[in-house]
Design a protein around this motif. Structure first.
Motif, PDB file in Angstrom:
ATOM      1  N   GLY A 286      51.655  -4.831 -63.397  1.00  0.00           N
ATOM      2  CA  GLY A 286      51.462  -5.845 -64.427  1.00  0.00           C
ATOM      3  C   GLY A 286      50.072  -6.438 -64.384  1.00  0.00           C
ATOM      4  N   LEU A 287      49.576  -6.768 -63.191  1.00  0.00           N
ATOM      5  CA  LEU A 287      48.225  -7.312 -63.069  1.00  0.00           C
ATOM      6  C   LEU A 287      47.174  -6.273 -63.434  1.00  0.00           C
TER       7      LEU A 287
ATOM      8  N   LYS B 168      60.474  -3.755 -58.565  1.00  0.00           N
ATOM      9  CA  LYS B 168      59.925  -5.110 -58.546  1.00  0.00           C
ATOM     10  C   LYS B 168      58.483  -5.094 -58.050  1.00  0.00           C
ATOM     11  N   GLU B 169      58.214  -4.400 -56.950  1.00  0.00           N
ATOM     12  CA  GLU B 169      56.858  -4.305 -56.405  1.00  0.00           C
ATOM     13  C   GLU B 169      55.925  -3.587 -57.386  1.00  0.00           C
TER      14      GLU B 169
ATOM     15  N   GLU C   1      56.214  -3.255 -60.678  1.00  0.00           N
ATOM     16  CA  GLU C   1      55.961  -4.037 -61.879  1.00  0.00           C
ATOM     17  C   GLU C   1      54.980  -5.164 -61.608  1.00  0.00           C
ATOM     18  N   GLU C   2      55.095  -5.817 -60.455  1.00  0.00           N
ATOM     19  CA  GLU C   2      54.168  -6.905 -60.150  1.00  0.00           C
ATOM     20  C   GLU C   2      52.750  -6.386 -60.013  1.00  0.00           C
ATOM     21  N   LYS C   3      52.576  -5.324 -59.235  1.00  0.00           N
ATOM     22  CA  LYS C   3      51.230  -4.776 -59.045  1.00  0.00           C
ATOM     23  C   LYS C   3      50.703  -4.154 -60.335  1.00  0.00           C
TER      24      LYS C   3
END
Length: 150
Positions: free
Chosen positions: A32-33, A25-26, A28-30
């Motif tokens: 992704g941006l 989750k961490e 993918e969020e980082k």
């Protein structure tokens, strides 16, 4: 009880799966941006390349290819002229060689004719000298015959 002890002490799957989910989750969020920024930069670069750089490159390539083609054409023309000159020079040399050969053949034939004439003259002189010697010897024989009769 043993199963519960086993699952608490040795079975770490539930804890690991939770950690994995948190990490993904961490990440993918980082990520992704970051990927969004990379894709935006890539899109801008492609747009800039298609709109500005590619036409400039095509024009420069076209100009340089035309110049290179013109230079190659000029070089080709020069080489063609050089080949023609060389061909003419070789033809001139061949003509000179043929003329010299014909001159040498004519000179040789003249020399051989002259040698045959000299040979004929020498043979004639030899024949005459042989006749004179025969006459001289026959006269000497006659005179000798006169003296032998004594």
């Amino acid at each position: 009880d043993v199963g519960e002890i086993y699952s608490r002490l040795l079975d770490h799957r539930p804890v690991i799966q939770g950690e994995i989910r948190y990490f993904v989750k961490e990440f993918e969020e980082k990520r992704g941006l970051r990927e969004l920024r990379v894709l935006e930069n890539l899109k801008n670069t492609i747009f800039e390349t298609n709109e500005h750089i590619l036409p400039k490159c095509e024009q420069a390539m076209h100009d340089n290819l035309n110049e290179a083609f013109n230079r190659l054409q000029a070089a080709n023309d020069m080489i063609h002229r050089l080949q023609e000159r060389e061909h003419e020079e070789m033809k001139l040399q061949a003509d000179k060689l043929m003329a010299r050969e014909e001159e040498c053949v004519a000179h040789w034939e003249e020399l051989m004719k002259e040698q045959r004439n000299k040979q004929a003259e020498v043979d004639e002189e030899h024949r005459k000298a042989m006749e004179r010697l025969k006459e001289q010897y026959s006269e000497m024989e006659k005179e000798l015959a006169k003296y032998v009769s004594f």
